[in-house]
Design a protein around this motif. Structure first.
Motif, PDB file in Angstrom:
ATOM      1  N   ALA A 141       1.160   5.147   6.966  1.00 37.42           N
ATOM      2  CA  ALA A 141      -0.033   4.904   6.148  1.00 37.42           C
ATOM      3  C   ALA A 141      -0.162   5.965   5.062  1.00 37.42           C
ATOM      4  N   GLN A 145       0.360   5.406   1.000  1.00 40.39           N
ATOM      5  CA  GLN A 145      -0.744   5.769   0.113  1.00 40.39           C
ATOM      6  C   GLN A 145      -0.245   6.520  -1.107  1.00 40.39           C
ATOM      7  N   GLN A 170       3.768   5.987  13.194  1.00 38.56           N
ATOM      8  CA  GLN A 170       2.353   6.218  13.507  1.00 38.56           C
ATOM      9  C   GLN A 170       2.109   7.625  14.051  1.00 38.56           C
TER      10      GLN A 170
END
Length: 433
Positions: A141, A145, A170
């Motif tokens: 993530a 970004q 993760q």
């Protein structure tokens, strides 16, 4: 002290360990080893050897009377098993940074310097290539970004060391996410393999400590990843932004179990065998440069040791986006191979923002995955069957922007030069045609 033991088991036991469908307990391999506390959570596996059948196990030997213990272990032999070697399992740590100087340039500057538009136009964007990030784990993530595009995590071929829980892509935002971002600058379509070896905090003192034995197990996994690919299109790039900083973490130089100066250490052996099978392996040179050494650096000289100095890997030093060597980039000669570092790549630029909005991606930790991204981009068009890892290393060395006088221990053969690399690849393709 942690240690790895190479066992020469009976033929039946070796066959069982080498069979992925069979589960063999570490105790079945170890038997009774005096002075050795077996790690029952570390699965035994075979080590490539041209003339012998060897299996590795992990555990601890007492620090008291170490020489006598090692001598006793090395003398064990029976019809069921014998000890072929006892080796250091030193702590390993990331090579993140030294100093607090501001960033020089940005990730976009790195892309311009590496001519990523030209690479992409030639089909060199990393598509179809497995890129293994051996580090603290990736937070997809965060990378997405800052990367601004889709990040491909290959969960099926990713791997966790024993005792490390978590899912590929993760893990907490940390050093491994920086490495992933930096590699994607040149290879945005690569398939990232997440190998969070530096999550093994049991033995270390910081969040970025690991054990060399976990890296050994990771490379055993990568050997399967590579050989499972069709030989004609085989491509695997492995980036390693870590190393061992102190001789106190290792057996003494000259002792048969030493890691830093010993080509026969199991990890150095498996690195060479993986490269021979077709993998491109890159290691950071480290942050023990004489101008600005990391506070952990404890080697009096020759700080590039172990696999970071292996003759079959591309050892990466660091320059900023102005082409100046950063003061913390370790200088050669290397311990296993004299001419180290091989080449320099870019670091100390504002990129992933993993450590803060204004904090640069820094250290040879950044330079290494930046270079790995370029290698991955090339592999999208030129697999190992067409251009072996040794041939690609030679090409990168010969096309690097050299310093006056040629090779030196500060810059190696020079800074990676994409323009010259593309020209040479085109010339080679025309010759083959």
């Amino acid at each position: 002290m942690r240690a790895l033991i190479q066992i020469r088991p009976s033929a039946d036991l070796f066959a069982a360990v080498a069979d992925p469908s069979v589960t063999v307990a570490p105790s079945e391999v170890a038997g009774d080893l005096p002075g050795f506390e077996l790690d029952s959570g570390f699965d035994p596996f075979s080590i490539p050897h041209p003339t012998d059948s060897l299996v590795v196990i992990r555990g601890e030997v007492g620090d008291d009377d170490l020489d006598n213990t090692l001598s006793q272990l090395s003398g064990i032999s029976s019809e069921h098993r014998s000890v072929a070697g006892v080796f250091a399992d030193p702590r390993i740590e990331s090579t993140i940074t030294c100093g607090d100087t501001p960033a020089v340039g940005t990730g976009q500057d790195v892309q311009k310097l590496f001519r990523t538009d030209e690479l992409a136009a030639a089909g060199m964007d990393g598509h179809g290539v497995a890129l293994a990030i051996v580090d603290t784990g990736i937070n997809v993530a965060k990378v997405q970004q800052v990367h601004g595009g889709q990040v491909n995590i290959d969960t099926q071929r990713s791997w966790n060391p024993p005792g490390v829980t978590g899912t590929a892509g993760q893990f907490p935002v940390a050093h491994g996410s920086m490495c992933a971002y930096d590699a994607l600058l040149s290879a945005p379509q690569a398939a990232l393999l997440d190998l969070p070896v530096l999550q093994s905090k049991k033995q270390g003192q910081t969040q970025m400590d690991g054990l060399l034995s976990d890296a050994l197990a990771a490379y055993n996994h990568l050997r399967t990843v590579l050989t499972d690919q069709p030989e004609a299109t085989r491509s695997l790039v492995v980036t390693n932004s870590w190393g061992a900083f102190s001789p106190d973490w290792d057996f003494p130089v000259g002792q048969p179990g030493n890691y830093s100066d010993n080509p026969n250490h199991p990890f150095n052996v498996i690195v060479g065998s993986l490269e021979q099978a077709g993998a491109d392996i890159l290691f950071a040179a480290g942050n023990c440069g004489r101008d600005c050494p990391d506070s952990r650096c404890a080697y009096k000289d020759h700080p590039i040791g172990g696999a970071n100095s292996h003759p079959s890997v591309l050892t990466i030093g660091g320059v900023d986006t102005k082409g100046q060597r950063v003061g913390y980039s370790s200088q050669g000669p290397g311990r296993l191979s004299d001419k180290k570092p091989d080449v320099c790549s870019y670091t100390h630029f504002l990129g992933s923002t993993v450590f803060g909005a204004n904090d640069p991606d820094t250290g040879t930790s950044a330079a290494c995955p930046v270079a790995a991204g370029l290698v991955t981009a090339i592999r999208a068009v030129h697999p190992a069957s067409k251009l072996s890892p040794a041939q690609l290393r030679s090409l990168l060395q010969s096309t690097a922007a050299a310093q006056p006088g040629g090779f030196n221990y500060d810059y190696g053969y020079g800074t990676l030069d994409t323009g010259k690399i593309l020209a040479e690849l085109q010339k080679n393709a025309a010759t083959r045609a």
